[in-house]
Scaffold this motif. Structure first.
Motif, PDB file in Angstrom:
ATOM      1  N   ILE A   1     -37.632  -4.238 -27.711  1.00 29.36           N
ATOM      2  CA  ILE A   1     -38.850  -4.642 -28.411  1.00 29.36           C
ATOM      3  C   ILE A   1     -39.463  -3.437 -29.126  1.00 29.36           C
ATOM      4  O   ILE A   1     -39.888  -2.476 -28.502  1.00 29.36           O
ATOM      5  N   GLY A   2     -39.494  -3.503 -30.446  1.00 27.15           N
ATOM      6  CA  GLY A   2     -40.047  -2.412 -31.245  1.00 27.15           C
ATOM      7  C   GLY A   2     -41.079  -2.928 -32.234  1.00 27.15           C
ATOM      8  O   GLY A   2     -41.575  -4.057 -32.126  1.00 27.15           O
ATOM      9  N   SER A   3     -41.376  -2.109 -33.224  1.00 30.96           N
ATOM     10  CA  SER A   3     -42.415  -2.471 -34.191  1.00 30.96           C
ATOM     11  C   SER A   3     -42.041  -3.715 -34.984  1.00 30.96           C
ATOM     12  O   SER A   3     -42.914  -4.492 -35.396  1.00 30.96           O
ATOM     13  N   GLU A   4     -40.723  -3.918 -35.204  1.00 36.10           N
ATOM     14  CA  GLU A   4     -40.315  -5.101 -35.959  1.00 36.10           C
ATOM     15  C   GLU A   4     -40.620  -6.383 -35.189  1.00 36.10           C
ATOM     16  O   GLU A   4     -40.757  -7.461 -35.783  1.00 36.10           O
ATOM     17  N   HIS A   5     -40.703  -6.293 -33.851  1.00 33.86           N
ATOM     18  CA  HIS A   5     -41.065  -7.454 -33.046  1.00 33.86           C
ATOM     19  C   HIS A   5     -42.583  -7.640 -33.011  1.00 33.86           C
ATOM     20  O   HIS A   5     -43.097  -8.741 -33.193  1.00 33.86           O
ATOM     21  N   LEU A   6     -43.294  -6.535 -32.772  1.00 35.19           N
ATOM     22  CA  LEU A   6     -44.741  -6.629 -32.588  1.00 35.19           C
ATOM     23  C   LEU A   6     -45.448  -7.114 -33.840  1.00 35.19           C
ATOM     24  O   LEU A   6     -46.360  -7.934 -33.781  1.00 35.19           O
TER      25      LEU A   6
ATOM     26  N   PRO B   1     -39.446 -14.087 -26.611  1.00 37.03           N
ATOM     27  CA  PRO B   1     -40.085 -13.729 -27.885  1.00 37.03           C
ATOM     28  C   PRO B   1     -40.513 -14.908 -28.746  1.00 37.03           C
ATOM     29  O   PRO B   1     -41.499 -14.814 -29.472  1.00 37.03           O
ATOM     30  N   LEU B   2     -39.805 -16.029 -28.669  1.00 34.34           N
ATOM     31  CA  LEU B   2     -40.237 -17.225 -29.403  1.00 34.34           C
ATOM     32  C   LEU B   2     -41.661 -17.594 -29.007  1.00 34.34           C
ATOM     33  O   LEU B   2     -42.500 -17.914 -29.858  1.00 34.34           O
ATOM     34  N   LEU B   3     -41.939 -17.517 -27.709  1.00 37.81           N
ATOM     35  CA  LEU B   3     -43.249 -17.919 -27.197  1.00 37.81           C
ATOM     36  C   LEU B   3     -44.308 -16.838 -27.371  1.00 37.81           C
ATOM     37  O   LEU B   3     -45.447 -17.136 -27.732  1.00 37.81           O
ATOM     38  N   ILE B   4     -43.933 -15.571 -27.148  1.00 36.09           N
ATOM     39  CA  ILE B   4     -44.959 -14.524 -27.080  1.00 36.09           C
ATOM     40  C   ILE B   4     -45.115 -13.697 -28.359  1.00 36.09           C
ATOM     41  O   ILE B   4     -46.091 -12.970 -28.497  1.00 36.09           O
ATOM     42  N   PHE B   5     -44.169 -13.811 -29.297  1.00 32.84           N
ATOM     43  CA  PHE B   5     -44.291 -13.070 -30.560  1.00 32.84           C
ATOM     44  C   PHE B   5     -44.304 -13.983 -31.787  1.00 32.84           C
ATOM     45  O   PHE B   5     -45.057 -13.757 -32.726  1.00 32.84           O
ATOM     46  N   VAL B   6     -43.438 -15.006 -31.772  1.00 34.49           N
ATOM     47  CA  VAL B   6     -43.284 -15.859 -32.950  1.00 34.49           C
ATOM     48  C   VAL B   6     -44.392 -16.916 -33.018  1.00 34.49           C
ATOM     49  O   VAL B   6     -45.046 -17.072 -34.061  1.00 34.49           O
ATOM     50  N   ILE B   7     -44.606 -17.647 -31.934  1.00 43.05           N
ATOM     51  CA  ILE B   7     -45.643 -18.683 -31.915  1.00 43.05           C
ATOM     52  C   ILE B   7     -47.020 -18.112 -32.273  1.00 43.05           C
ATOM     53  O   ILE B   7     -47.779 -18.750 -33.026  1.00 43.05           O
ATOM     54  N   PRO B   8     -47.412 -16.910 -31.775  1.00 39.04           N
ATOM     55  CA  PRO B   8     -48.701 -16.359 -32.205  1.00 39.04           C
ATOM     56  C   PRO B   8     -48.826 -16.206 -33.718  1.00 39.04           C
ATOM     57  O   PRO B   8     -49.921 -16.368 -34.265  1.00 39.04           O
ATOM     58  N   GLY B   9     -47.717 -15.903 -34.402  1.00 36.46           N
ATOM     59  CA  GLY B   9     -47.765 -15.815 -35.855  1.00 36.46           C
ATOM     60  C   GLY B   9     -48.110 -17.153 -36.490  1.00 36.46           C
ATOM     61  O   GLY B   9     -48.901 -17.226 -37.441  1.00 36.46           O
ATOM     62  N   VAL B  10     -47.523 -18.240 -35.969  1.00 38.40           N
ATOM     63  CA  VAL B  10     -47.820 -19.578 -36.489  1.00 38.40           C
ATOM     64  C   VAL B  10     -49.250 -19.978 -36.118  1.00 38.40           C
ATOM     65  O   VAL B  10     -49.934 -20.655 -36.890  1.00 38.40           O
ATOM     66  N   ILE B  11     -49.704 -19.557 -34.931  1.00 37.26           N
ATOM     67  CA  ILE B  11     -51.093 -19.804 -34.537  1.00 37.26           C
ATOM     68  C   ILE B  11     -52.053 -19.146 -35.524  1.00 37.26           C
ATOM     69  O   ILE B  11     -53.057 -19.729 -35.939  1.00 37.26           O
ATOM     70  N   ALA B  12     -51.729 -17.909 -35.922  1.00 33.78           N
ATOM     71  CA  ALA B  12     -52.566 -17.206 -36.908  1.00 33.78           C
ATOM     72  C   ALA B  12     -52.612 -17.969 -38.223  1.00 33.78           C
ATOM     73  O   ALA B  12     -53.670 -18.080 -38.867  1.00 33.78           O
ATOM     74  N   LEU B  13     -51.477 -18.535 -38.632  1.00 34.19           N
ATOM     75  CA  LEU B  13     -51.436 -19.338 -39.852  1.00 34.19           C
ATOM     76  C   LEU B  13     -52.346 -20.561 -39.721  1.00 34.19           C
ATOM     77  O   LEU B  13     -53.119 -20.879 -40.638  1.00 34.19           O
ATOM     78  N   ALA B  14     -52.261 -21.238 -38.570  1.00 35.85           N
ATOM     79  CA  ALA B  14     -53.092 -22.431 -38.349  1.00 35.85           C
ATOM     80  C   ALA B  14     -54.579 -22.082 -38.386  1.00 35.85           C
ATOM     81  O   ALA B  14     -55.385 -22.813 -38.984  1.00 35.85           O
ATOM     82  N   LEU B  15     -54.946 -20.968 -37.786  1.00 35.30           N
ATOM     83  CA  LEU B  15     -56.358 -20.550 -37.793  1.00 35.30           C
ATOM     84  C   LEU B  15     -56.816 -20.157 -39.192  1.00 35.30           C
ATOM     85  O   LEU B  15     -57.956 -20.405 -39.572  1.00 35.30           O
TER      86      LEU B  15
END
Length: 529
Positions: free
Chosen positions: A60-65, A281-295
């Motif tokens: 897990i590096g910057s490209e993930h975070l 990572p699907l749950l803890i890194f990717v889904i938050p990105g979609v959550i940000a889009l929804a907000l």
């Protein structure tokens, strides 16, 4: 600016103290820390849990975070395919590669290439690995650390120096054992901090059903058409595994963890555990990105760029204390990645380059050289970060893609080399050189593709996953053809590193756990289809 409160700063401070304290204690208890096995491979007594945790945390590096959440905010969950496929590739590491690596007694991946092929292949991989580590992994991770501290209200360079010094000190003193044990702790902090973001975000949106109902279904599909410029399904199925074999099964940065195992069984169990962790990572890194889009669509969050997704979620949703925990998780990811690359790179330099020049060196001297090499990597990493600002974002993106373009030939010579004893060193070198030339040609052409036409433009414009397939096929063809046209290798010399003399050790439990992991992945693919 994330507007941290005193409680957040206290949480981050406690995290730093704990990591440093654990690293120093591990280093002091490492009785074999003054010989190469103890320093570079942690005494070869690591168990499966710490190996799996370290595989995950190091990766897990910057490209993930930042990158995963940012890409998800712009195009949905498809970017998670690389993480999910890693789980299957880790099974390949545990069941296919691990027996050969452990039984051959190698310390590094270049050393394994020498045992299988020749000294020239070892030298090639050594140089390529070190240059790639310095130009990409080390500098990018240092820069990401500086950016996180900058978001906390601190000067960029002050933050970069802090993360480098803390990580560099415990890596230099404690070697791989300190790296692996701190990785284990950082895994818990990273998962906890990232999970908080997901849970709070979903709660704020009214739960999973309300979340998915508020966005177009395409954002929740892992499968994209062949025409998709980023994640075509053909590239995911046939191209991504090629890059995965290189990264997870042949890169020193990752494989050094399984080399430190007590035995083959512990190394394989660690690989399987790492595969389970890569479902997260699907749950803890990717889904938050979609959550940000929804907000952002609800007007509750402003996204100037997709990469702002995770930082803005932290700023808008996280209360005092939890914000500090999340930031500690981000720093944990960066530090575990940085410590791992420091240790792996110093191992390659010491054992594959310095020891070749000074074969009479004592064990204690080699450990000293490894520590000096780590200090040197810290210096060169900081030096290179200064040039990042002077490189355009587009050019830096191309520089990062170098690894994707040089990995297919390396994957080819490792994977085929294990299964086919007839392949020789001339074929391996021809394959790697051909792959390198075509990869660099693609990189140069991609930078200047607006001036190209016809077949040359297509060669430089084709999706990089499709290009990986093309390059892998070419490298395999060159490897086989040149090997068949030249003298066969000494079979007695390579019998310990080729499949015809080796058998995998099966255990019922590991087979069941591997099968369950495949079922979990299949279920995720079906749900997000």
């Amino acid at each position: 600016m994330l507007d941290l409160e005193l409680l957040d700063i206290a949480v981050i401070g406690v995290y730093f103290f704990c990591i440093f304290w654990i690293a120093i204690r591990v280093a002091r208890k490492n009785k074999n820390g003054d010989d190469s096995t103890g320093y570079f491979l942690g005494g070869k007594d690591m168990g499966w849990f710490v190996i799996g945790a370290s595989l995950f945390a190091s990766n897990i590096g910057s490209e993930h975070l930042i990158g995963l959440a940012g890409t998800a905010a712009s195009s949905g969950v498809a970017v998670a395919q690389f993480e999910l496929l890693a789980g299957i590739i880790l099974l390949l590491l545990g069941w296919v590669f691990v027996p050969f690596y452990i039984r051959s007694g190698v310390f590094t991946m270049p050393e394994f290439l020498e045992k299988r092929y020749s000294k020239n292949t070892r030298a090639y991989l050594s140089v390529i690995s070190i240059v790639a580590y310095i130009l990409t992994k080390i500098s990018v991770t240092i820069a990401a650390g500086g950016i996180i501290f900058q978001a906390m209200g601190m000067d960029f360079w002050t933050g970069a120096v802090i993360i480098v010094l803390i990580t560099g000190i415990y890596t230099t003193v404690g070697g791989l054992k300190a790296v692996i044990y701190t990785d284990m702790i950082q895994m818990f902090v990273l998962i906890a901090g990232s999970l908080v973001v997901t849970v709070v975000g979903l709660f704020h949106l009214g739960g999973w059903s309300a979340f998915t109902a508020g966005l177009d279904a395409s954002y929740f599909s892992l499968w994209k058409p062949i025409s998709n410029p980023d994640f075509p399904w053909t590239g995911i199925i046939f191209g991504a595994p090629i890059l995965g074999v290189w990264y997870w099964c042949t890169d020193q940065f990752i494989v050094q963890r399984v080399l430190a195992a007590k035995n083959i069984q512990q190394a394989r169990k660690g690989s399987i555990f790492g595969g389970y962790l890569k479902m997260l990572p699907l749950l803890i890194f990717v889904i938050p990105g979609v959550i940000a889009l929804a907000l952002s669509q609800k007007g509750e969050l402003l996204l100037n760029t997709p990469d702002d997704a995770l930082p803005m979620l932290i700023k808008v949703l996280m209360p005092a204390g939890l914000k500090g925990l999340v930031l500690a998780g981000l720093l944990a990811a960066l530090m575990s990645s940085l410590s791992s690359v420091f240790n792996s790179c110093s191992t390659i330099f010491t054992l594959d380059i310095y020891k070749k020049i000074k074969p009479e060196s004592t064990e204690k001297h080699l450990v000293l050289v490894g520590r000096i090499a780590t200090v040197g990597l810290v210096f060169f990493g900081l030096l290179w970060v200064q040039f990042i600002d002077n490189i355009s974002d587009q050019l830096f993106k191309y520089l990062q893609s170098v690894q994707a373009y040089i990995s297919p030939p390396i994957a080819a010579v490792f994977l085929l080399g294990i299964f086919f004893k007839r392949l020789n060193s001339k074929g391996a070198m021809a394959s790697m050189v051909t792959g390198f030339v075509l990869g660099i040609a693609r990189l140069i052409g991609e930078v200047n593709k607006t001036d190209l036409q016809g077949a040359f433009f297509y060669f430089c414009d084709i999706n990089f996953l499709h290009f990986a397939i093309f390059l892998f096929v070419i490298c395999v063809a060159v490897l086989i053809l040149v090997s068949l046209l030249t003298q066969r290798p000494n079979y007695a010399q390579i019998e310990g590193v080729t499949f015809h003399k080796m058998s995998m050790i099966d255990t019922r439990q590991d087979l069941i756990l591997s099968g369950i992991l495949v079922c979990i992945l299949t279920s995720i693919w079906i749900y997000f289809s």
